[in-house]
Design a protein around this motif. Structure first.
Motif, PDB file in Angstrom:
ATOM      1  N   LEU A  10       0.847  -1.180   0.000  1.00  0.00           N
ATOM      2  CA  LEU A  10       0.000   0.000   0.000  1.00  0.00           C
ATOM      3  C   LEU A  10       0.888   1.237   0.000  1.00  0.00           C
ATOM      4  O   LEU A  10       1.582   1.499   0.964  1.00  0.00           O
ATOM      5  CB  LEU A  10      -0.873  -0.053   1.249  1.00  0.00           C
ATOM      6  N   LEU A  12       1.202   4.974   0.378  1.00  0.00           N
ATOM      7  CA  LEU A  12       0.423   6.109   0.867  1.00  0.00           C
ATOM      8  C   LEU A  12       0.978   7.397   0.284  1.00  0.00           C
ATOM      9  O   LEU A  12       2.167   7.650   0.365  1.00  0.00           O
ATOM     10  CB  LEU A  12       0.508   6.171   2.388  1.00  0.00           C
ATOM     11  N   GLU A  14       1.791  11.409  -0.061  1.00  0.00           N
ATOM     12  CA  GLU A  14       2.293  12.342   0.950  1.00  0.00           C
ATOM     13  C   GLU A  14       1.159  13.117   1.617  1.00  0.00           C
ATOM     14  O   GLU A  14       1.154  13.317   2.808  1.00  0.00           O
ATOM     15  CB  GLU A  14       3.258  13.336   0.291  1.00  0.00           C
ATOM     16  N   ASN A  15       0.191  13.562   0.793  1.00  0.00           N
ATOM     17  CA  ASN A  15      -0.832  14.470   1.301  1.00  0.00           C
ATOM     18  C   ASN A  15      -2.204  13.827   1.311  1.00  0.00           C
ATOM     19  O   ASN A  15      -2.444  12.847   0.622  1.00  0.00           O
ATOM     20  CB  ASN A  15      -0.897  15.725   0.431  1.00  0.00           C
ATOM     21  N   TYR A  16      -3.068  14.433   2.083  1.00  0.00           N
ATOM     22  CA  TYR A  16      -4.466  14.010   2.055  1.00  0.00           C
ATOM     23  C   TYR A  16      -5.297  15.242   1.695  1.00  0.00           C
ATOM     24  O   TYR A  16      -5.180  16.284   2.327  1.00  0.00           O
ATOM     25  CB  TYR A  16      -4.888  13.456   3.412  1.00  0.00           C
ATOM     26  N   VAL A  18      -8.850  17.412   0.899  1.00  0.00           N
ATOM     27  CA  VAL A  18     -10.282  17.528   1.201  1.00  0.00           C
ATOM     28  C   VAL A  18     -10.932  18.346   0.095  1.00  0.00           C
ATOM     29  O   VAL A  18     -10.257  18.872  -0.788  1.00  0.00           O
ATOM     30  CB  VAL A  18     -10.519  18.192   2.573  1.00  0.00           C
ATOM     31  N   ASP A  20     -12.118  21.235  -0.053  1.00  0.00           N
ATOM     32  CA  ASP A  20     -11.590  22.599  -0.141  1.00  0.00           C
ATOM     33  C   ASP A  20     -10.358  22.697  -1.037  1.00  0.00           C
ATOM     34  O   ASP A  20     -10.112  23.713  -1.671  1.00  0.00           O
ATOM     35  CB  ASP A  20     -11.212  23.107   1.260  1.00  0.00           C
ATOM     36  N   ASP A  21      -9.573  21.628  -1.042  1.00  0.00           N
ATOM     37  CA  ASP A  21      -8.337  21.651  -1.825  1.00  0.00           C
ATOM     38  C   ASP A  21      -8.608  21.678  -3.327  1.00  0.00           C
ATOM     39  O   ASP A  21      -7.707  21.959  -4.115  1.00  0.00           O
ATOM     40  CB  ASP A  21      -7.470  20.432  -1.490  1.00  0.00           C
TER      41      ASP A  21
ATOM     42  N   SER B 130     -14.751   9.649   7.511  1.00  0.00           N
ATOM     43  CA  SER B 130     -14.200  10.881   8.054  1.00  0.00           C
ATOM     44  C   SER B 130     -12.731  10.929   7.658  1.00  0.00           C
ATOM     45  O   SER B 130     -12.145   9.901   7.328  1.00  0.00           O
ATOM     46  CB  SER B 130     -14.352  10.920   9.564  1.00  0.00           C
ATOM     47  N   ILE B 131     -12.182  12.126   7.701  1.00  0.00           N
ATOM     48  CA  ILE B 131     -10.780  12.260   7.296  1.00  0.00           C
ATOM     49  C   ILE B 131      -9.912  11.384   8.190  1.00  0.00           C
ATOM     50  O   ILE B 131      -8.997  10.724   7.729  1.00  0.00           O
ATOM     51  CB  ILE B 131     -10.353  13.734   7.380  1.00  0.00           C
ATOM     52  N   ASN B 134     -10.147   7.777   7.149  1.00  0.00           N
ATOM     53  CA  ASN B 134      -9.428   7.517   5.903  1.00  0.00           C
ATOM     54  C   ASN B 134      -7.926   7.546   6.083  1.00  0.00           C
ATOM     55  O   ASN B 134      -7.186   7.207   5.163  1.00  0.00           O
ATOM     56  CB  ASN B 134      -9.822   8.553   4.841  1.00  0.00           C
ATOM     57  N   ASN B 135      -7.480   8.023   7.238  1.00  0.00           N
ATOM     58  CA  ASN B 135      -6.041   8.157   7.419  1.00  0.00           C
ATOM     59  C   ASN B 135      -5.476   7.228   8.486  1.00  0.00           C
ATOM     60  O   ASN B 135      -4.343   7.401   8.917  1.00  0.00           O
ATOM     61  CB  ASN B 135      -5.697   9.604   7.760  1.00  0.00           C
ATOM     62  N   ALA B 137      -4.542   4.217   8.114  1.00  0.00           N
ATOM     63  CA  ALA B 137      -3.366   3.540   7.541  1.00  0.00           C
ATOM     64  C   ALA B 137      -2.142   4.431   7.649  1.00  0.00           C
ATOM     65  O   ALA B 137      -1.022   3.954   7.874  1.00  0.00           O
ATOM     66  CB  ALA B 137      -3.634   3.177   6.096  1.00  0.00           C
ATOM     67  N   ARG B 138      -2.360   5.731   7.495  1.00  0.00           N
ATOM     68  CA  ARG B 138      -1.244   6.671   7.556  1.00  0.00           C
ATOM     69  C   ARG B 138      -0.666   6.713   8.983  1.00  0.00           C
ATOM     70  O   ARG B 138       0.549   6.736   9.161  1.00  0.00           O
ATOM     71  CB  ARG B 138      -1.746   8.055   7.152  1.00  0.00           C
ATOM     72  N   ARG B 170       1.142  17.150   8.990  1.00  0.00           N
ATOM     73  CA  ARG B 170       1.339  16.817   7.591  1.00  0.00           C
ATOM     74  C   ARG B 170       0.108  17.125   6.751  1.00  0.00           C
ATOM     75  O   ARG B 170       0.196  17.623   5.643  1.00  0.00           O
ATOM     76  CB  ARG B 170       1.684  15.338   7.456  1.00  0.00           C
ATOM     77  N   LEU B 171      -1.062  16.831   7.294  1.00  0.00           N
ATOM     78  CA  LEU B 171      -2.267  17.062   6.500  1.00  0.00           C
ATOM     79  C   LEU B 171      -2.641  18.537   6.487  1.00  0.00           C
ATOM     80  O   LEU B 171      -3.105  19.036   5.480  1.00  0.00           O
ATOM     81  CB  LEU B 171      -3.436  16.247   7.042  1.00  0.00           C
ATOM     82  N   ILE B 173      -5.173  20.417   7.350  1.00  0.00           N
ATOM     83  CA  ILE B 173      -6.414  20.544   6.575  1.00  0.00           C
ATOM     84  C   ILE B 173      -7.062  21.908   6.814  1.00  0.00           C
ATOM     85  O   ILE B 173      -7.204  22.339   7.953  1.00  0.00           O
ATOM     86  CB  ILE B 173      -7.377  19.404   6.953  1.00  0.00           C
ATOM     87  N   PRO B 174      -7.418  22.598   5.733  1.00  0.00           N
ATOM     88  CA  PRO B 174      -7.981  23.948   5.879  1.00  0.00           C
ATOM     89  C   PRO B 174      -9.488  23.920   6.180  1.00  0.00           C
ATOM     90  O   PRO B 174     -10.141  22.890   6.049  1.00  0.00           O
ATOM     91  CB  PRO B 174      -7.728  24.561   4.505  1.00  0.00           C
ATOM     92  N   GLY B 175      -9.993  25.036   6.568  1.00  0.00           N
ATOM     93  CA  GLY B 175     -11.439  25.281   6.631  1.00  0.00           C
ATOM     94  C   GLY B 175     -12.190  24.477   7.668  1.00  0.00           C
ATOM     95  O   GLY B 175     -11.635  24.009   8.667  1.00  0.00           O
ATOM     96  N   ASP B 176     -13.488  24.306   7.367  1.00  0.00           N
ATOM     97  CA  ASP B 176     -14.373  23.606   8.297  1.00  0.00           C
ATOM     98  C   ASP B 176     -13.937  22.166   8.503  1.00  0.00           C
ATOM     99  O   ASP B 176     -14.022  21.616   9.597  1.00  0.00           O
ATOM    100  CB  ASP B 176     -15.813  23.624   7.756  1.00  0.00           C
ATOM    101  N   ASP B 177     -13.488  21.557   7.402  1.00  0.00           N
ATOM    102  CA  ASP B 177     -13.013  20.174   7.494  1.00  0.00           C
ATOM    103  C   ASP B 177     -11.902  20.070   8.523  1.00  0.00           C
ATOM    104  O   ASP B 177     -11.844  19.127   9.298  1.00  0.00           O
ATOM    105  CB  ASP B 177     -12.476  19.708   6.138  1.00  0.00           C
TER     106      ASP B 177
END
Lengths: 317, 842
Positions: A10, A12, A14-16, A18, A20-21, B130-131, B134-135, B137-138, B170-171, B173-177
């Motif tokens: 698997l 992975l 680098e980034n995740y 959403v 908004d992106d 949810s984020i 989904n992460n 595994a990360r 690392r993520l 994440i912007p905004g409401d999320d």
């Protein structure tokens, strides 16, 4: 192997990302326009597939729908009328690592860009193509398009159009080397999303014909399409576009169709009885022109010059 | 377009020549940066060689097959079925695992993935996607990497907190999320356990699990036992105290206890006036017994300090040996000299059990006494002669376990006799028998000796022959299974032997892969055998902890690419596939070039099924793939075929013992089928006829009902309502599927008839799944209507807007999915007209 799960290797990213992106600016389409639905669906697809925005390109021609790249926070090319396909093919040839989407409208694709369209189908370059067909020129305030139905009253046809409309599905299915041809409607977002997703997963020229509403210039047509459920028929097959049971219930009619059957697909496209939504045809292992275009990638300018010189030297006296 | 104008094509043709000119031979002409990585094995298309060449080649192939003298290396190839796991990418095993270090946890050994999945679902309130979810595994990967760096066991909490911080960073994440994600993270930090350790997969993982299991089990047991003893002791002491109270008491003493009131009472007189309590004191012998019993129970305090006794041989003191003190924690570790293992442990066991016998006797007497069932004439004699052999299973397992740790080779060479004695005498001593890949059996010495192909000794089967012991042969590949197997072994009163394979390899195949292949290739099949006289022989075996236990060799389908087409290849993972990982077998493998493939080349698993006559002229091969993922057929030499047969034979022994493809069962089934066949056929005919009659009746009935329903609907039809996916299907359809139509049709008719009677206020709602994100409603009132995570509209706050806005939005909505329901505020002006307008959408 013992104790090893099938998805072992698997990788992975680098980034995740959403939603908004992938969003950029406020979409300046009219309220109620079907384009919003496609935009939302494509953004969701990007998120689901975790597409890297810097490795994704949206190419469009001219028209309402072609404003699409502006609202995607990825790379984009909003360029020449009718020339979305050549630009996209060029990008894919030289940068096979990019995910290339083509957004085109009924005027852009079926009128001025028809020549480019036909050959793009035949080249079968790995693109995800969405044709937004609202059967009218919306950006220039209501002129007939090649897909307008007979009798469409517009600024260029004040007494109603007289020529029968061109059917993008029939055209695409008629061109050699067509590999993925599907039809969906923007007012069934679940079905549309499943269709675009399948198109993206397909390797080759994945053509999605989206029946799209223009509530401003085609209000009667929109009303007829969305309210008359007798006209629409859902194509059901395990290899086709599959939706959840709840969504399936929103269709009044469904019909079986094997997407590997191109003749059946052509018959469905030509049928005047109903509008079929689903995967008409998918041919796997067809030739992709971009496979041949990428063979000398990574050769530097110096190397190319040296190669050319070596070639010229053969003719030296 | 002619070829000469296609620059690309002439570059390729002339590439070697051109490269000479430009002199950059190291630089590949085609950069791999842009071309997507090939992940599917490739079957090349090669023309077969001509007859003469084929004959010549096959002569040498046959010669290789007989002698096993290959000179060609297969170093860069890998067995086809292990191909997907060869990459350096993140491997989805159960590791790292979390092991609790606090006694009393319900599940004390869990995979990190599982633990996180559960914690995340708790932290996010069980939402589907949810984020954070989904992460997972990360997070696991981050932890995995940090563990790989140190290579050691780490405290769970600090490690996971670091991984979560890393994830958030690392993520970013912007905004409401982002806000939602932060909230979930915060809750996750509270939900995860704060104790425990994280164990990566390494050669010690199995021992770590053993140590953790020992700690947990013995800790739990000693806790239970000391609680029980304390209770018994208190009760016994209570009895003695009562008895003491019953003794005649001096009135003077009583007086002294009531200092302030002593002047008010004359105790001498009172004691004379008061009637005698009439209490009978216990007999002297009983009193003594109770006192003795308490003394016996008190021994336990000292004994309980030793949770377990572990004996480790001198052979485990090499630098490669694990640090047992660290792995096993708080247990009594002793060592023994070569050859004296079982005598030492037996002696220590007998000494310890003597002490424990007193405690157990104490418990038994105390229980009898407290129940008032102690009979001196029976029990005195019984308890005098009681030994640990008379203990129940619970009693034996409540004593600390005795474990001997030694390598398989050591036991086989030096202590086989003593080992057998312990087993046959049924002394509950456990042996942890280690086997690892640095032992001689797997060493590459470059010289092939005959012993390479002798039968395996199979100490596991040797223990099975003692019938009353618990045996498990396992690896740390599936940590949770191993944990439970070991635990089961410790909770039975019989002797036990745990065989554990581990590996300390790094390259070219890592240890996890190597051990996994050893199990898959039936070199070291997993099994448990729980010796118990009262059970069926077959029920004592379990071989579930194997890869495809139902097959002789594991079998899988692999899709390979042949030109433009996909080709499915069915490949087996045999002992020979595993043997490719062993350097000493290199000369027994030879790559057969594709142009020489013909029908005489047979897959090894097929070859092993052949008779002697059928096998003549055939050469077995296994599927392998090279670095470019090109598929190869690699011939296997005869000596290795023999070895495969031997492994297959042992595996079949385990399979048949557990009831897979059992010879007797097969015969019995064949016989039964033969005799039952006739009866069954008759029965089938009868049933078919019956079914036909019933079917006809059902069809008739359904058709009639459908017609009734249809007429009811037509008579009662309300043109305005439409129910998506309603069952008002055509009568023709109803006849085809009687059951379905009955279900969907019947309820609809009464609801329509009943609807006026229901006067509940309908709530406003949106069919969110059908929203086309067109902004009509959200532009009308962004507080009343809002988009969810998928950019689809829902009613965010019904009180944030008027009923008029709701109705307007319903009218505007191009797909008509807004249902305004009934007004919430009945004081709104012009309601009647609005309700009329809303009717269409409700």
């Amino acid at each position: 192997m013992f104790g090893l799960k099938p998805d072992a290797a698997l990788e992975l990213p680098e980034n995740y990302y959403v939603l908004d992106d992938y969003e950029k600016g406020i979409a300046r389409w009219c309220d109620g326009c079907g384009d919003h639905a496609v935009l939302a669906s494509v953004q969701k697809l990007c998120r689901e597939e975790q597409l890297d925005p810097v490795k994704t390109v949206f190419v469009s021609g001219i028209g309402c729908s072609s404003r699409f790249p502006h609202y995607m926070n990825t790379y984009g090319f909003h360029g020449l009328h009718g020339r979305a396909f050549p630009v996209a093919c060029g990008i894919k040839h030289r940068r096979p690592d990019l995910d290339v989407f083509v957004i085109t409208g009924d005027g852009d694709c079926c009128s001025i860009g028809a020549g480019a369209w036909i050959h793009a189908i035949r080249y079968n370059v790995n693109l995800t193509v969405m044709l937004f067909n609202n059967e009218i020129y919306g950006l220039t305030k209501k002129q007939q398009s090649p897909t307008s139905r007979i009798g469409t009253v517009s600024n260029t046809t004040p007494r109603g159009s007289i020529l029968p409309p061109l059917d993008p599905m029939q055209v695409t299915l008629g061109v050699a080397n067509a590999s993925f041809v599907a039809q969906t409607a923007d007012w069934n977002p679940a079905h549309m999303h499943a269709t675009i997703k399948a198109a993206h997963a397909h390797k080759g020229f994945s053509f999605v014909h989206i029946l799209q509403r223009c509530p401003i210039f085609q209000p009667e047509l929109v009303n007829e399409l969305t309210s008359n459920r007798d006209n629409i028929c859902y194509l059901k097959d395990d290899n086709g576009i599959t939706v959840s049971e709840d969504i399936e219930k929103t269709f009044k009619h469904s019909a079986p169709h094997d997407p590997s059957d191109i003749n059946g697909a052509r018959q469905l496209a030509a049928s005047e009885e109903k509008i079929y939504l689903g995967l008409f045809y998918q041919g796997k292992n067809k030739e992709n022109y971009d496979d041949y275009g990428a063979h000398n990638l990574g050769v530097t300018v110096e190397e190319k010059t040296a190669m050319l010189n070596a070639e010229f030297d053969k003719y030296g006296i | 377009m002619s070829d000469t104008t296609n620059i690309g094509s002439f570059f390729i043709e002339d590439a070697p020549e051109i490269q000479k000119v430009i002199g950059t031979e190291d630089v590949p002409l085609i950069s791999s940066d842009f071309t997507s990585d090939i992940t599917v094995p490739v079957l090349r298309e090669v023309e077969p060689a001509d007859e003469v060449e084929m004959k010549k080649a096959w002569k040498s192939i046959r010669s290789f097959f007989r002698n096993g003298n290959s000179k060609k290396s297969i170093k860069n190839s890998t067995p086809l079925l292990s191909l997907p796991y060869q990459s350096d990418a993140f491997t989805a095993s159960d590791y790292p695992i979390w092991i609790s270090d606090v006694v009393g946890d319900e599940s004390c050994c869990r995979s990190l993935q599982e633990l996180l999945t559960e914690a995340v679902s708790e932290a996010t309130g069980g939402v589907e996607s949810s984020i954070l979810k989904n992460n997972i595994a990360r997070i696991v990967k981050t932890v995995d990497e940090s563990l790989a760096k140190s290579g050691e066991v780490t405290t769970f909490y600090s490690c996971i907190l670091a991984a979560l911080d890393d994830l958030a960073k690392r993520l970013s994440i912007p905004g409401d999320d982002g806000k939602k994600f932060d909230k979930h993270l915060k809750r996750l930090r509270k939900v995860i356990p704060t104790h425990g350790i994280l164990v990566p997969y390494n050669s010690n993982a199995g021992f770590q699990i053993f140590g953790a299991m020992l700690q947990q089990e013995t800790g739990r047991r000693s806790q239970q036992l000391s609680d029980k003893i304390l209770k018994l002791k208190c009760k016994l002491q209570g009895q003695l105290a009562i008895d003491h109270e019953k003794e005649e008491q001096d009135p003077k003493e009583l007086e002294s206890t009531l200092s302030f009131a002593s002047e008010l009472l004359d105790f001498e007189k009172v004691s004379k006036v008061l009637p005698d309590a009439g209490a009978v004191q216990m007999s002297a012998s009983r009193k003594k017994r109770l006192e003795d019993t308490i003394a016996k129970l008190e021994i336990a305090d000292k004994l309980l300090k030793n949770k377990a006794f572990v004996f480790i041989g001198d052979d485990q003191k090499t630098p490669e040996s694990p640090d047992w003190k660290l792995l096993l924690g708080d247990v009594n570790i002793k060592s023994f000299k070569k050859g004296a293992g079982y005598t030492t442990i037996k002696k220590a066991f007998e000494q310890e059990i003597e002490q424990w016998t007193l405690v157990i006797v104490g418990i038994q007497i105390a229980e009898l006494e407290l129940a008032g069932r102690y009979m001196e004439d029976v029990h005195d004699e019984y308890f005098e002669s009681l030994t640990w052999r008379d203990f129940s299973e619970d009693e034996i397992t409540s004593c600390p376990p005795f474990v001997l740790i030694a390598s398989e080779e050591y036991i086989a060479d030096s202590e086989m006799g003593e080992f057998s004695k312990i087993l046959s005498k049924g002394i509950p001593i456990r042996s942890l028998v280690l086997k690892n890949d640095i032992e001689d059996a797997y060493k590459s010495n470059g010289v092939e000796t005959e012993s390479n192909f002798s039968y395996h000794q199979e100490l596991g089967a040797f223990v099975i022959s003692h019938r009353n012991a618990f045996v498990c042969q396992s690896t740390a590949i599936k940590p949770l299974v191993l944990y439970n197997e070991l635990k089961n072994g410790l909770t039975v009163a019989s002797p036990g032997a745990f065989f554990l394979l581990s590996s300390i390899r790094k390259k070219p195949v890592d240890s996890y892969m190597w051990v996994s292949a050893a199990v898959s290739g039936r070199e070291y099949p997993g099994f448990t055998f729980s010796g118990n006289m009262n059970s069926h022989w077959g029920s004592r075996f379990n071989i579930d902890n194997n890869f495809q236990a139902e097959n002789v060799w594991p079998i899988e389908e692999v899709i390979a690419q042949k030109g433009k087409e996909d080709e499915t290849i069915t490949a087996h993972f045999t002992y020979a596939d595993f043997a490719t990982f062993l350097p000493k077998y290199t000369s027994f493998f030879q790559d057969v070039e594709q142009c020489y493939w013909n029908e005489n080349l047979l897959e090894l698993a097929q070859y092993l099924k052949l008779d002697k006559e059928e096998a003549v002229g055939k050469v077995p091969f296994i599927w392998m793939a090279d670095e470019k993922l090109h598929l190869k057929k690699v011939a296997v030499a005869w000596p290795l075929v023999l070895k495969c047969r031997e492994r297959q034979d042992f595996w079949r022994f385990l399979q048949e013992s557990s009831g897979v493809n059992n010879y007797h069962v097969k015969n019995a089934i064949a016989k039964a089928e033969e005799s039952l066949g006739v009866i069954a056929a008759e029965k089938m005919e009868a049933l078919k006829a019956e079914h036909q009659v019933e079917l006809q009746a059902a069809v008739d009935e359904a058709a009639g009902q459908a017609m009734d329903n249809l007429s009811a609907v037509l008579l009662d039809m309300d043109a305005g309502t439409f129910v998506p996916g309603s069952g008002s299907s055509a009568p023709g359809k109803a006849i085809e599927k009687p059951a379905a139509s009955e279900e969907s049709d019947t309820p609809e008719v009464p609801t329509e008839a009943d609807s006026p009677a229901i006067s509940m206020a309908a709530e406003a709602y949106i069919d969110t799944a059908l929203c086309t994100s067109c902004n009509e409603c959200t532009n009308l009132n962004g507080s009343l209507f809002n988009y969810n995570d998928d950019k689809m509209a829902f009613i965010a706050d019904i009180n944030a807007g008027t009923f008029e806005e709701l109705v307007e939005a319903a009218e505007l909505c191009p797909v008509g999915i807004i249902h305004p329901g009934d007004p919430v505020n009945n004081n709104e002006p012009g309601l009647d007209a609005l309700i009329e307008r809303a009717k269409k959408f409700n």
